[in-house]
Design a protein around this motif. Structure first.
Motif: not given
Length: 378
Positions: A325-339
């Protein structure tokens, strides 16, 4: 990654591409979604946020460029590529397109290592001074395509396995790596690539690390992790030598490649992940000990052990509901939140530089200086 995608409700598998008809047909049945024979057609589809690139190593750079050219964010498997110029092209293509590039799954995503890093950042243990990391597996005797046994094509344990171990060590060290010295083992003429290595890695803040890996399928270091396998599942010690026995029945390189294909997605021996059956422990990459100024840390699949001057503490880790799930955390944070992702292009390029330096050091019998490194927070 399929069990992750199926279990994480933040992800929808909306299309796929594969040169194998069996894989395309399986995906169409499983997800009632369009399938394509080439990546250009896939990347041209509207409504896709990101492409997960899990093609063989030698295609990562070209496939990333295609995805970026169509404005798709990229999650690409490790290693990022097999040359540094390819890495540069990937970083440039994604930057030009304004899309994120995340490289993983590497085991430095795993919760036990991320928690260890969090404790180091808290400051109570002082600076990292030394890291010991080792892993003994049967990697070299699992069914392989011919290029997976050719170092120049990205084969052997350095590209596929050191990419994990180096990434974990860099995460835990935090500082920029400066130089490396390595020796390699090529001990089986029938598997003509690197099957083992030992390396010393130095960091600019004075820390150093020892890395060792063997894929020759004898001692299994999961024995030192409570017989929890790399994917977080219990392992049967009685299955000793299983990979070598299976490979002994293969008569040719073509038969071996066919055997591998049969076990991959859509193949006749492929087994779909059982729904709702998450692993009871976290994923890991073998025994690791981090020595800090005021204590040692030992990340485990189910706990983090802290060894101080006067007492020992064990922090239990709850089982993950979703694998990786940690991979999806990082992907979502980048794509949806610009992190800004941790495992971005420059980070993964630095890991590949060290992998390539391992090979050079072993071939030339010398220390290799590192010139493209980044620290954890850069």
């Amino acid at each position: 990654m399929l069990p992750t995608f199926l279990a994480d409700d933040r992800i929808e598998l909306a299309a796929a591409c594969d040169p194998r008809r069996a894989a395309r047909e399986q995906f169409a049945r499983d997800f009632q979604a369009p399938v394509f024979e080439d990546i250009d057609a896939l990347a041209a589809q509207s409504g896709l946020d990101a492409l997960y690139i899990a093609s063989p190593h030698q295609f990562h750079a070209a496939h990333t460029r295609v995805a970026a050219a169509h404005g798709k964010h990229v999650l690409v498997e490790k290693p990022m590529a097999i040359t540094l110029p390819e890495c540069d092209d990937m970083v440039r293509a994604c930057a030009t397109a304004g899309v994120h590039l995340i490289v993983g799954h590497c085991h430095s995503f795993d919760t036990p290592y991320l928690l260890a890093r969090k404790l180091i950042d808290a400051g109570g243990l002082g600076r990292v001074r030394m890291i010991q990391a080792l892993n003994y597996t049967d990697f070299l005797y699992r069914p392989r395509r011919p290029e997976e046994l050719q170092t120049e094509a990205g084969g052997g344990v350095v590209f596929s396995q050191a990419a994990h171990q180096v990434d974990v060590v860099r995460l835990l060290a935090g500082s920029r790596a400066t130089r490396v010295r390595a020796v390699m083992g090529r001990w089986d003429p029938a598997r003509p690539t690197e099957g083992a290595y030992t390396a010393l890695l130095w960091f600019e803040d004075g820390a150093f690390a020892s890395l060792a890996y063997s894929g020759y399928g004898r001692f299994d270091s999961d024995e030192w992790c409570g017989w929890t396998g790399e994917m977080g599942n219990p392992k049967d010690p009685q299955a000793y030598g299983q990979a070598r026995r299976r490979l002994a029945s293969v008569a040719s390189a073509e038969d071996e490649a066919r055997l591998k294909a049969e076990g991959t997605y859509g193949g006749p021996a492929w087994k779909p992940p059982a729904p709702g059956t998450a692993a009871p422990a976290h994923q890991h990459f073998g025994p690791v000990i981090v020595s800090c100024e005021h204590g040692d840390l030992r990340p485990l699949p189910d706990a983090l052990c802290i060894y101080g001057n006067n007492r020992r503490e064990r922090i239990e880790l709850p089982a993950p509901a979703v694998p990786r799930f940690e991979v999806i955390d990082e992907l979502v944070d980048a794509v949806l939140h610009g992190a800004k992702p941790l495992h971005d292009g420059p980070w993964a390029r630095a890991t590949l530089e060290i992998c390539l330096a391992l090979l050079t050091s072993a071939q030339e019998g010398r220390d290799v200086e590192l010139r493209h490194q980044v620290a954890l927070r850069e």
